[in-house]
Design an enzyme around this catalytic site. Structure first.
Site, PDB file in Angstrom:
ATOM      1  N   TYR A   1       1.091  -1.379   0.107  1.00  0.00           N
ATOM      2  CA  TYR A   1      -0.217  -0.253  -0.192  1.00  0.00           C
ATOM      3  C   TYR A   1       1.003   0.804  -0.009  1.00  0.00           C
ATOM      4  O   TYR A   1       0.490   2.665  -0.620  1.00  0.00           O
ATOM      5  CB  TYR A   1      -1.492   0.359   1.080  1.00  0.00           C
TER       6      TYR A   1
ATOM      7  N   LYS B   1      -1.219   9.711  -1.725  1.00  0.00           N
ATOM      8  CA  LYS B   1      -2.916  10.261  -1.498  1.00  0.00           C
ATOM      9  C   LYS B   1      -2.391  11.887   0.125  1.00  0.00           C
ATOM     10  O   LYS B   1      -2.176  12.583   0.067  1.00  0.00           O
ATOM     11  CB  LYS B   1      -3.364   9.193  -0.011  1.00  0.00           C
TER      12      LYS B   1
END
Length: 250
Positions: free
Chosen positions: A150, A157
């Site tokens: 991730y 982000k």
């Protein structure tokens, strides 16, 4: 009277999951809602139908937010359909999907967020609010390691959040506030499903570590609250994952 009567909200990435639930909550509070999707028109139309069946107002807009055309189509639809734009919920994110171009995560999670905001701001009156939805795994990525699978998405982000925060002075000049909602891993989201597929047991392990993971509906309710919450621009609302705060000074 609803708290959002006579207001219009755009919710990006709202054909399913958290975005769809946020759209329905805001419509229930009186807002006209622009439901945004990239490819899944039937899902978006279903969300719109549910809102309308409950007496609300909504319109679905297919828009790829990584393109200029998509960004401007989304912003203009709010004005064309409902005559105003008062709330922007930046929920769309991605980067773990298969078959996407190199650099897609950064293109969507940073560049598109800024582009959508810049297209919306000229249409938004004083007192409007922008809500950026992120995760603890992204928000704290510089100080708390996340799962290797991730990490590229988390960093993209976080880059998006930083880019939006850099615009806070410009937003303040226009009387528009920005609030960030950061949540722990959410049960039932596409990202969680993809992560668990690439790293079997990841969700179960995080649930055991955190003690509880929020459902899509529970987290969406927290996001929706921040649309009208009495907080200062730049505020970060943390949802779940209390153990994060013992790991970092932030």
């Amino acid at each position: 009277m609803g708290t959002l009567d006579n207001k219009t909200a755009i919710v990006t990435g709202s054909s399913r999951g958290i975005g769809a639930e946020v759209a329905k909550i805001l419509a229930g509070e009186g807002a006209a809602v622009v439901v945004n999707y990239r490819q899944k028109a039937p899902r978006a139309n279903k969300v719109v139908a549910e809102i309308q069946a409950a007496g609300g107002r909504a319109a679905a807009v297919g828009a790829d937010l990584t393109t200029d055309e998509g960004v401007h189509a989304l912003a203009s639809t709010a004005m064309e359909e409902f005559g105003s734009l008062d709330v922007l919920v930046l929920n769309a994110s991605g980067g773990m999907e298969s078959g996407m171009e190199e650099g897609y995560a950064l293109k969507l999670n940073r560049d598109a967020q800024v582009n959508v905001l810049n297209a919306a701001v000229p249409l938004m009156p004083e007192g409007s609010r922008v809500v950026f939805v992120t995760s603890h795994q992204a928000h704290f990525v510089e100080t708390v390691p996340t799962m290797p699978e991730y990490e590229p998405v988390a960093k993209s982000k976080r880059a998006g959040e930083d880019a939006l925060r850099a615009l806070l002075p410009n937003l303040a000049d226009k009387g528009i506030s920005l609030v960030v909602v950061s949540g722990d891993m959410i049960e039932g989201t596409v990202t969680a499903t993809l992560l668990d597929r690439s790293n079997p047991g990841a969700i179960e392990a995080r649930r055991a570590e955190a003690g509880k993971l929020y459902s899509v509906e529970e987290f969406a309710a927290e996001v929706a609250k921040m649309v009208t919450a009495d907080v200062e621009s730049g505020h970060t609302e943390y949802v779940g994952g209390a153990d994060y705060f013992g790991k970092t000074a932030e």
